[in-house]
Structure formats: C-alpha cells, structure tokens
Write a protein that holds these residues in place. Structure first.
Motif, PDB file in Angstrom:
ATOM      1  N   GLY A  29      32.696  35.844  51.367  1.00 30.97           N
ATOM      2  CA  GLY A  29      32.293  36.080  50.049  1.00 30.97           C
ATOM      3  C   GLY A  29      32.478  37.425  49.635  1.00 30.97           C
ATOM      4  O   GLY A  29      31.670  37.721  48.504  1.00 30.97           O
ATOM      5  N   LEU A  30      33.057  38.263  50.102  1.00 29.12           N
ATOM      6  CA  LEU A  30      33.490  39.757  49.568  1.00 29.12           C
ATOM      7  C   LEU A  30      34.827  39.769  48.694  1.00 29.12           C
ATOM      8  O   LEU A  30      35.152  40.756  48.405  1.00 29.12           O
TER       9      LEU A  30
ATOM     10  N   PHE B 106      32.480  45.857  46.514  1.00 32.76           N
ATOM     11  CA  PHE B 106      31.701  46.094  47.968  1.00 32.76           C
ATOM     12  C   PHE B 106      32.917  45.909  49.014  1.00 32.76           C
ATOM     13  O   PHE B 106      32.950  46.688  49.871  1.00 32.76           O
ATOM     14  N   GLY B 107      33.822  44.747  48.654  1.00 35.72           N
ATOM     15  CA  GLY B 107      34.613  44.531  49.609  1.00 35.72           C
ATOM     16  C   GLY B 107      35.794  45.459  49.482  1.00 35.72           C
ATOM     17  O   GLY B 107      36.393  46.054  50.551  1.00 35.72           O
TER      18      GLY B 107
ATOM     19  N   GLY C 246      38.264  50.767  52.625  1.00 37.26           N
ATOM     20  CA  GLY C 246      38.660  51.793  52.809  1.00 37.26           C
ATOM     21  C   GLY C 246      37.838  52.866  53.595  1.00 37.26           C
ATOM     22  O   GLY C 246      37.934  54.155  53.430  1.00 37.26           O
ATOM     23  N   SER C 247      36.846  52.246  54.043  1.00 34.15           N
ATOM     24  CA  SER C 247      35.635  53.181  54.659  1.00 34.15           C
ATOM     25  C   SER C 247      35.804  53.650  56.031  1.00 34.15           C
ATOM     26  O   SER C 247      35.098  54.512  56.364  1.00 34.15           O
ATOM     27  N   PHE C 248      36.626  52.967  56.818  1.00 32.87           N
ATOM     28  CA  PHE C 248      36.762  53.132  58.204  1.00 32.87           C
ATOM     29  C   PHE C 248      38.161  53.396  58.506  1.00 32.87           C
ATOM     30  O   PHE C 248      39.056  52.810  58.313  1.00 32.87           O
TER      31      PHE C 248
ATOM     32  N   TYR D  62      46.890  51.112  45.139  1.00 32.05           N
ATOM     33  CA  TYR D  62      47.208  49.805  44.141  1.00 32.05           C
ATOM     34  C   TYR D  62      47.238  48.358  44.937  1.00 32.05           C
ATOM     35  O   TYR D  62      46.931  47.483  44.396  1.00 32.05           O
ATOM     36  N   GLN D  63      47.786  48.501  46.097  1.00 34.60           N
ATOM     37  CA  GLN D  63      47.791  47.280  47.053  1.00 34.60           C
ATOM     38  C   GLN D  63      46.509  46.459  47.111  1.00 34.60           C
ATOM     39  O   GLN D  63      46.417  45.373  46.831  1.00 34.60           O
ATOM     40  N   ASN D  64      45.491  47.270  47.490  1.00 33.75           N
ATOM     41  CA  ASN D  64      44.114  46.466  48.042  1.00 33.75           C
ATOM     42  C   ASN D  64      43.471  46.096  46.782  1.00 33.75           C
ATOM     43  O   ASN D  64      43.097  44.767  46.685  1.00 33.75           O
ATOM     44  N   PRO D  65      43.381  46.783  45.590  1.00 28.56           N
ATOM     45  CA  PRO D  65      42.738  45.979  44.337  1.00 28.56           C
ATOM     46  C   PRO D  65      43.603  44.769  44.063  1.00 28.56           C
ATOM     47  O   PRO D  65      43.118  43.946  43.316  1.00 28.56           O
ATOM     48  N   LEU D  66      44.973  45.099  44.034  1.00 25.45           N
ATOM     49  CA  LEU D  66      45.972  44.025  43.646  1.00 25.45           C
ATOM     50  C   LEU D  66      45.669  42.512  44.282  1.00 25.45           C
ATOM     51  O   LEU D  66      45.655  41.494  43.738  1.00 25.45           O
ATOM     52  N   ILE D  67      45.379  42.740  45.686  1.00 25.18           N
ATOM     53  CA  ILE D  67      45.215  41.673  46.635  1.00 25.18           C
ATOM     54  C   ILE D  67      43.834  41.063  46.554  1.00 25.18           C
ATOM     55  O   ILE D  67      43.521  39.694  46.430  1.00 25.18           O
ATOM     56  N   PHE D  68      42.645  42.098  46.453  1.00 25.54           N
ATOM     57  CA  PHE D  68      41.234  41.353  46.524  1.00 25.54           C
ATOM     58  C   PHE D  68      40.608  41.411  45.507  1.00 25.54           C
ATOM     59  O   PHE D  68      39.272  41.165  45.594  1.00 25.54           O
ATOM     60  N   LEU D  69      41.249  41.790  44.239  1.00 29.69           N
ATOM     61  CA  LEU D  69      40.766  41.815  42.982  1.00 29.69           C
ATOM     62  C   LEU D  69      41.163  40.563  42.033  1.00 29.69           C
ATOM     63  O   LEU D  69      42.449  40.830  41.952  1.00 29.69           O
TER      64      LEU D  69
END
Length: 279
Positions: free
Chosen positions: A138-139, A144-145, A150-152, A213-220
């Motif tokens: 559910g992230l 939050f996801g 990128g937090s670790f 750019y990559q992570n927001p593109l995939i997970f949003l």
C-alpha cells in the motif's frame, strides 16, 4: 622585487582566465533567465537580446505558477519529499556510520562489507521487486513510499563513516570513563565534530532527491502528487511551442538548488577540508 611581481602577474592571469571561463559556463543560465522574461516572439531573435526590449516576466511566471499546471503544488510536493528524505537519510546514515566506526561488535566488519556490496547492485535491477512490494503493502502512489525509497543510503553511510573514523578514539574512551553512553557520545561529541560532513551530505542528498526523475516516474501516478521533475516533463510536453514559459519553469525548478548551495557552500568547503585532515 622581481620575485614578488611574477607571482602577482600569474595570479592576475589565472584570475582573468577563470573569470572568462566562469562567464562562459554561466551564459546558458543567463540566457535561460533572460528568456523567461521575454515575450515569445523575441525568444529566438538574432542577435540575442540579453536585455529584453519587451518584458513579460509577470505574465510568464504567473502562467507557470498558477496556470493549468500550478507549480506551487509541485513545489510543495518536492520540498516535502526532499526535506523529509534528507532529514531521515542524514539521521540514519550518521547513526549507522557511528556504529560501524566506533562500536566494536562481532562480525561488524563483515556486516559493513555486506552493506557495501548492496551498493554495487544497479538500482534498475531492483525496480520491479520494489514496485511489486510497494503495490502489495500500500505504499504505491504516495509520498511516504517515495520518502522511504531515498531515506537509507549506503553511500551516505560509507561517506560519514570515513569522517567518524577520523575522530580520535581517546575522545570516546574519555567520555566512557566519565559515564557517558554511546547515545550521549554520539550526540555531544562525535556528531558536532563531523557536522560539516553531515551538512555536505545533506546538501547532496537534497539535490539528488530534488532532481530524482526515475523513482517518482515509477512510483507515482496521481498528478497532484507529482514532483518538479515530472511536472517539468509534463509542462514541456504541453507547452513545447512556448519557450519563454519553459524557461520560466526551468528557472523556478533550479532556484531552490542554487539557494541551498549558496547557503551551504561554507559547510561543503569545511567538509572537504575536514576530509583532508589526517591524524
């Protein structure tokens, strides 16, 4: 007297050359800024108008910030994600770096080697497992996801560990004799000594997250959750014929990065100097 004037002339020549090169590198940014102030028909006028004849700055930036795709919303999204990611990442990396450098425990060196090995895995290789995992728990399609992604940082842990290792062990032992535990030693002794290094990593982490750019593109998926890189891509595709608006959006996108670097450049220099001190 000759020995004094020669270095002065060399310094003058070096200064002039560096100034010329700096101006050369700054010209694209200056053109971008000036173009964002122009009316559309003056964008590609030759020779270049470095000072616009007709100013349209208010209308251009108003359209970018409060138009059909308001940048104030995407700015808020990027600021929220970047700031929270930076804070969590700096905290987690500093704690892990202190543990690996100043706390002796069984298999500590092997555990650190395992952490470093994970850095060799390309991020693209784990995108599909991450996507499936985020969708199942559910992230997916949430800030939050994106923050957790990128937090670790292995790189942050390795970088800060090198600075913590530069702290003399005598400081740690003296604090232990006085009754201080590792939490107190970390917060009162170790962390202040490596503050420039943490500030340097914080600036880098913020820039990396802001430009991601990559992570927001995939997970949003929702438009209301888009960050600045996704907003820039969408805005460019919809306003491809209006370069003055595109340049206004680009100036808006890079302004926080310039501000962060200007404010934190002293810490970056101090961090580099700290890294060069041995013993």
């Amino acid at each position: 007297m000759t020995t004094r004037t020669v270095p002065d002339w060399r310094r003058l020549v070096i200064t002039v050359v560096m100034l010329a090169v700096s101006i050369l590198f700054l010209m694209p940014f200056i053109w971008m800024l000036v173009t964002s102030f122009k009316i559309e028909k003056d964008v590609f006028v030759y020779p270049i108008q470095w000072i616009p004849r007709k100013w349209n700055a208010v209308a251009n930036y108003k359209e970018v910030w409060f138009g059909d795709y308001p940048f104030y919303l995407y700015y808020w999204n990027s600021i929220k994600v970047s700031v929270l990611t930076t804070l969590i990442s700096c905290t987690a990396s500093a704690l892990a770096a202190y543990g690996f450098s100043k706390i002796q425990f069984a298999a500590g060196r092997w555990l650190f080697m395992i952490v470093l090995v994970t850095y060799m895995i390309p991020g693209q290789a784990i995108l599909i497992p991450q996507f499936i995992l985020y969708r199942n728990i559910g992230l997916f399609d949430s800030h939050f996801g994106l923050i957790i992604l990128g937090s670790f940082s292995v790189l942050g842990t390795f970088m800060l560990r090198q600075f913590f290792m530069g702290i003399h062990q005598e400081f740690i032992e003296s604090a232990k004799i006085d009754g201080a535990g590792h939490p107190r030693i970390f917060s009162s002794i170790a962390l202040p000594l490596v503050k420039p290094a943490v500030a340097t990593y914080a600036i880098l982490r913020f820039i990396w997250t802001w430009n991601d750019y990559q992570n927001p593109l995939i997970f949003l998926r929702s438009d209301r959750l888009f960050t600045i890189p996704l907003a820039m891509q969408k805005f460019t595709s919809l306003s491809g014929e209006f370069y003055s608006l595109i340049m206004a959006a680009a100036v808006s996108a890079i302004f926080p990065l310039l501000l962060i670097f200007i404010i934190g450049q002293k810490n970056v220099i101090a961090g580099i100097a700290l890294g060069g001190v041995k013993g």
